[in-house]
Design a protein around this motif. Structure first.
Motif, short mmCIF file in Angstrom:
data_model
loop_
_atom_site.label_atom_id
_atom_site.label_comp_id
_atom_site.label_asym_id
_atom_site.label_seq_id
_atom_site.Cartn_x
_atom_site.Cartn_y
_atom_site.Cartn_z
N GLY A 6 -18.73 -25.84 17.63
CA GLY A 6 -17.96 -24.91 17.70
C GLY A 6 -16.46 -25.23 17.16
O GLY A 6 -15.31 -24.42 17.25
N GLN A 7 -16.18 -26.18 16.81
CA GLN A 7 -14.91 -26.90 16.32
C GLN A 7 -14.66 -26.53 14.92
O GLN A 7 -15.33 -26.53 13.94
CB GLN A 7 -14.55 -28.33 16.69
CG GLN A 7 -14.75 -28.82 17.62
CD GLN A 7 -13.87 -28.19 19.10
OE1 GLN A 7 -12.65 -28.15 18.83
NE2 GLN A 7 -14.45 -27.62 20.27
N VAL A 8 -13.49 -26.06 14.84
CA VAL A 8 -12.91 -25.63 13.36
C VAL A 8 -12.75 -27.11 12.66
O VAL A 8 -12.04 -27.87 13.12
CB VAL A 8 -11.93 -24.67 13.05
CG1 VAL A 8 -11.34 -24.34 11.80
CG2 VAL A 8 -12.13 -23.60 13.84
N ASP A 31 -27.88 -23.93 15.58
CA ASP A 31 -26.30 -24.50 15.73
C ASP A 31 -26.35 -26.10 16.09
O ASP A 31 -25.42 -26.50 16.88
CB ASP A 31 -25.69 -23.73 16.81
CG ASP A 31 -24.22 -23.64 16.65
OD1 ASP A 31 -23.93 -23.89 15.44
OD2 ASP A 31 -23.39 -23.15 17.56
N ASN A 59 -19.73 -18.05 8.85
CA ASN A 59 -19.15 -19.29 9.21
C ASN A 59 -18.71 -20.06 7.82
O ASN A 59 -19.20 -20.98 7.31
CB ASN A 59 -20.24 -20.22 9.67
CG ASN A 59 -19.43 -21.66 10.25
OD1 ASN A 59 -18.31 -21.60 10.37
ND2 ASN A 59 -20.43 -22.70 10.43
N LYS A 60 -17.78 -19.59 7.07
CA LYS A 60 -16.83 -18.34 7.13
C LYS A 60 -16.48 -18.15 5.51
O LYS A 60 -16.19 -19.05 4.94
CB LYS A 60 -15.45 -18.42 7.74
CG LYS A 60 -15.66 -18.27 9.25
CD LYS A 60 -14.27 -18.25 9.97
CE LYS A 60 -14.09 -17.90 11.51
NZ LYS A 60 -13.04 -17.94 12.02
N PRO A 73 -21.88 -27.84 8.72
CA PRO A 73 -21.52 -26.57 9.32
C PRO A 73 -22.52 -26.24 10.12
O PRO A 73 -23.70 -26.65 10.27
CB PRO A 73 -21.53 -25.62 8.03
CG PRO A 73 -21.39 -26.25 6.93
CD PRO A 73 -22.03 -27.80 7.30
N ASN A 83 -11.84 -22.40 6.66
CA ASN A 83 -12.23 -23.62 7.24
C ASN A 83 -13.37 -23.41 8.43
O ASN A 83 -13.66 -22.68 9.20
CB ASN A 83 -11.15 -23.99 8.44
CG ASN A 83 -9.93 -24.62 7.55
OD1 ASN A 83 -10.21 -24.91 6.42
ND2 ASN A 83 -8.81 -24.46 8.01
N TYR A 84 -14.70 -23.86 8.07
CA TYR A 84 -15.75 -23.82 8.68
C TYR A 84 -15.95 -24.30 10.36
O TYR A 84 -15.21 -25.03 10.66
CB TYR A 84 -17.09 -24.00 8.03
CG TYR A 84 -17.44 -25.69 7.81
CD1 TYR A 84 -17.87 -26.35 8.61
CD2 TYR A 84 -16.70 -26.10 6.52
CE1 TYR A 84 -18.09 -27.90 8.43
CE2 TYR A 84 -16.93 -27.53 6.24
CZ TYR A 84 -17.50 -28.29 7.40
OH TYR A 84 -17.80 -29.68 7.17
N ARG A 85 -16.86 -23.98 10.96
CA ARG A 85 -17.08 -24.32 12.57
C ARG A 85 -18.41 -25.22 12.10
O ARG A 85 -19.16 -24.99 11.62
CB ARG A 85 -17.34 -23.31 13.31
CG ARG A 85 -16.00 -22.49 13.34
CD ARG A 85 -16.39 -21.25 14.62
NE ARG A 85 -17.75 -20.56 14.40
CZ ARG A 85 -17.88 -19.55 13.77
NH1 ARG A 85 -16.74 -18.93 13.11
NH2 ARG A 85 -19.03 -18.86 13.74
N ASP A 86 -18.11 -26.51 13.11
CA ASP A 86 -19.31 -27.31 13.24
C ASP A 86 -20.11 -26.94 14.21
O ASP A 86 -20.01 -25.73 14.83
CB ASP A 86 -18.91 -28.75 13.30
CG ASP A 86 -18.04 -29.18 14.43
OD1 ASP A 86 -18.14 -28.39 15.67
OD2 ASP A 86 -17.30 -29.95 14.59
N ASP A 117 -24.91 -20.33 10.39
CA ASP A 117 -24.30 -19.64 9.52
C ASP A 117 -25.20 -18.46 9.05
O ASP A 117 -26.15 -18.68 8.45
CB ASP A 117 -23.94 -20.41 8.25
CG ASP A 117 -22.98 -19.88 7.29
OD1 ASP A 117 -22.44 -18.70 7.60
OD2 ASP A 117 -22.80 -20.16 6.17
#
Length: 656
Positions: free
Chosen positions: A206-208, A620, A171-172, A644, A200-203, A647
């Motif tokens: 699951g949103q980028v 998460d 993530n990522k 984030p 660009n990480y995901r919160d 991860d």
């Protein structure tokens, strides 16, 4: 984007002949480093290299995650992260890397420090107004970072070696490093390089998160030479660069505005630090000596969508001399500090010259004396420093201030294992540089009269340890008078001046256990900062922010025969009611609980190979760190970045 060049090392090179001032003797030995550290009653802490390795720390949020009195806001982008101790922002602290001061502020929407945490050997944290020996202007505390040496990377029995690592994050991103190092009786050297690339990480939903990607490069070089069996000289250089496309205000999401939109633009932040340090275990009978010349240069570069390229530069040069001498069980420390800071806004577009020269310069010189008396069950410490400040701004206005900063503390061992402590410290910080970004804005000017900032911190606490358990706690009250900030105004008399008195009251309690293969710790802390009776909000940039009561927990278990170490860590922040910036109605910051798991495996007895696995934000969780700029009433939206989500990090490290 134009890559910011490293600064010229003329200063460092010109100082090398100083090595010849001390003649070498036969059979020189490795000299232990002499540290001149403060002595206060505050709840001080240390972060070690092994802790950072186990966490696979890649940014400031990872570094301070386990400390309930420290918050890091800004989301998952290292470029935007800011550190807060007891609610006080990093600009109120004394920051240093290997003794080299990192002072001033370039741009209030970005971090003051970019560094690879895995190049750090240890971090000393002094919370609250610091003691006399901590240096000038440590209003809210001090953070001292020390980078790795060759001895930290060599395997047992090695004289020369090399290592490399490779890690990946789902993530990522990824991280890689290469290091070469060695040590003889006279010489030790090290070169380390690492690169961290994040997308660009995901919160937690699951949103980028757009425009959160970056590329970071870090370099570290050290050369140590034993001049005799009692003296040593060390030259070091470090460079860190963060490059990426992020919003003009990097700690806020993109938003439309008719005049100042927050569009994503290419931005770069580069920091170079060079120093030359001389150490002596006994210098002409005056005691253990550490003296250092250093220079730090921070540069930023931005290009707007309209094609304008501009930025800022901050240059710090300094000299420190510290002596420490023992008198039986007693100790005396004394020394001198000198520092000059210069800042400049680059490529100013102001045809009417309302921004003045676009350059500013400040200077501080001071000295201190600090002693401790060991009276058996009672340890008494007291110190005082005197500093003289001068500052000339971009409109050729001059400011002068000077004064004393006394401190004292008492430690009383009431019974075996139980220690009571109390202390009081004061600190003066003269009027200094404006944020470099402000030198390009005509209406942000200094008032004709500005008083220096003065801090005072009173603290009482206790420590108790028995049978592997330790219990500690502190209660404190702190104030910072004449807080200097920039107001949003168009007054001809100036928009930067004294805003009043800030207060912080709070506490911390910690319970730890360490015996055999088990290690555990739990803590709770709460700080309540305000300015003239108003609780601090997200818009109090340069001062601080209020967050909810914070709980932390950690548990580690080692399996020596298998070369395994397992860890769990959790952080809980309680919900908080607050007044959002630009709003007249109270808002609400939700609470959250975040869990992390960690594993370190050394499958070989010679410790050539290390495998680290870390799982951050196990469940998460979607949340905003409460130190992050949150809801804005004028925009009617949350402007900060969410943290984030889950991860998984895996890293392999091989030492030759």
């Amino acid at each position: 984007m134009k890559r910011l060049p490293p600064f010229r090392l003329n200063l460092l090179l010109s100082l090398l002949p100083l090595c010849a001032l001390v003649h070498a003797k036969e059979s020189p030995a490795q000299l232990p480093v002499v540290k001149v550290t403060a002595r206060t009653a505050t709840q001080d802490d240390t972060v070690t290299r092994s802790q950072l390795e186990l966490r696979q720390a890649r940014d400031l949020s990872d570094v301070y995650r386990a400390d309930a009195e420290i918050a890091v806001g800004g989301g998952g982008s290292a470029f935007a992260q800011k550190v807060y101790i007891r609610g006080m922002e990093e600009s109120m602290l004394s920051l240093s890397i290997d003794g080299a001061q990192q002072n001033g502020k370039v741009y209030h929407h970005q971090t003051a420090l970019v560094i690879d945490p895995q190049l750090i050997r240890a971090i000393e944290i002094e919370k609250g107004t610091a003691a006399a020996s901590a240096g000038p202007g440590a209003l809210g505390g001090a953070i001292r970072l020390y980078t790795v040496d060759a001895a930290d990377l060599l395997r047992p029995g090695q004289s020369w070696g090399a290592s490399g690592s490779a890690g990946a994050y789902n993530n990522k991103g990824w991280r890689g490093s290469l290091n070469a190092y060695g040590r003889t009786e006279q010489l030790d050297l090290l070169f380390a390089a690492s690169r961290v690339t994040t997308k660009n990480y995901r919160d937690g939903q699951g949103q980028v998160v757009a425009d959160s990607a970056s590329e970071r490069e870090h370099y570290l070089g050290k050369l140590g030479l034993a001049l005799s069996d009692k003296s040593r000289v060390v030259a070091s250089w470090q460079r860190s660069v963060d490059d990426g496309v992020r919003n003009a205000r990097a700690n806020m999401v993109a938003f439309a505005h008719p005049v100042v939109p927050n569009d994503p633009i290419p931005q770069e932040l580069a920091r170079d630090t060079a120093s030359l340090r001389f150490e002596s275990a006994d210098w002409y009978g005056l005691g253990a000596l550490e003296t250092q010349f250093y220079r730090t240069e921070v540069g930023t570069d931005r290009t707007t969508k309209a094609g304008r390229n501009y930025g800022e530069r901050l240059d710090t040069q300094g000299f420190d001399l510290g002596l420490k001498r023992g008198f039986g069980r007693h100790e005396l420390k004394y020394g001198l500090n000198w520092r000059t800071d210069e800042t400049e806004a680059l490529k100013i577009q102001d045809r009417f010259k309302n921004t003045g020269s676009g350059r500013e310069r400040s200077h501080v010189a001071g000295g201190y004396a600090e002693g401790s008396l060991d009276l058996g069950q009672v340890d008494v410490s007291a110190g005082v420093r005197y500093d003289k400040y001068s500052y000339t701004d971009n409109h050729n206005q001059s400011y002068r201030s000077s004064g004393l900063s006394p401190s004292a503390s008492l430690r009383w061992e009431v019974t075996q294992g139980l220690v009571l402590k109390a202390g009081h410290a004061r600190a003066l910080r003269g009027v200094g540089l404006k944020e470099a970004f402000m030198l390009d804005i005509a209406r942000w000017k200094n008032a004709a009269e500005i008083s220096p900032e003065r801090a005072a911190n009173s603290e009482v606490g206790f420590e108790y340890g028995a049978a592997g358990w330790n219990f500690s706690g502190n209660v404190y009250r702190q104030q910072i008078r004449n807080f200097i900030t920039t107001f949003s105004c168009d007054a001809p008399g100036g928009c930067r001046g004294n805003a009043g008195t800030a207060h912080v009251k709070g506490y911390e309690l910690a319970l730890g256990y360490g015996r055999g293969v088990w290690r555990g710790r739990a803590s709770v802390a709460e700080a309540k900062p305000d300015l003239e009776g108003r609780a601090l909000g997200d818009g109090d940039l340069g001062l601080g922010v209020r967050t909810g009561r914070t709980w932390t927990g950690a548990l580690n278990y080692r399996m020596p025969q298998q070369g395994l170490e397992l860890g769990w860590q959790a952080r809980r922040v309680e919900a908080l009611s607050y007044l959002p910036t630009g709003s007249e109605q109270m808002g609400f910051k939700p609470g959250y609980v975040v869990h992390d798991l960690q594993l370190a495996w050394r499958p070989m007895r010679d410790e050539r190979l290390r495998v680290n696995v870390a799982l951050r934000n196990l469940f998460d969780k979607f949340y905003y760190d409460q130190a992050t700029y949150a809801f804005n009433g004028w925009q009617n939206k949350t402007l900060g970045f969410a943290e984030p989500g889950r991860d998984l990090r895996v890293e392999l490290n091989w030492r030759y």
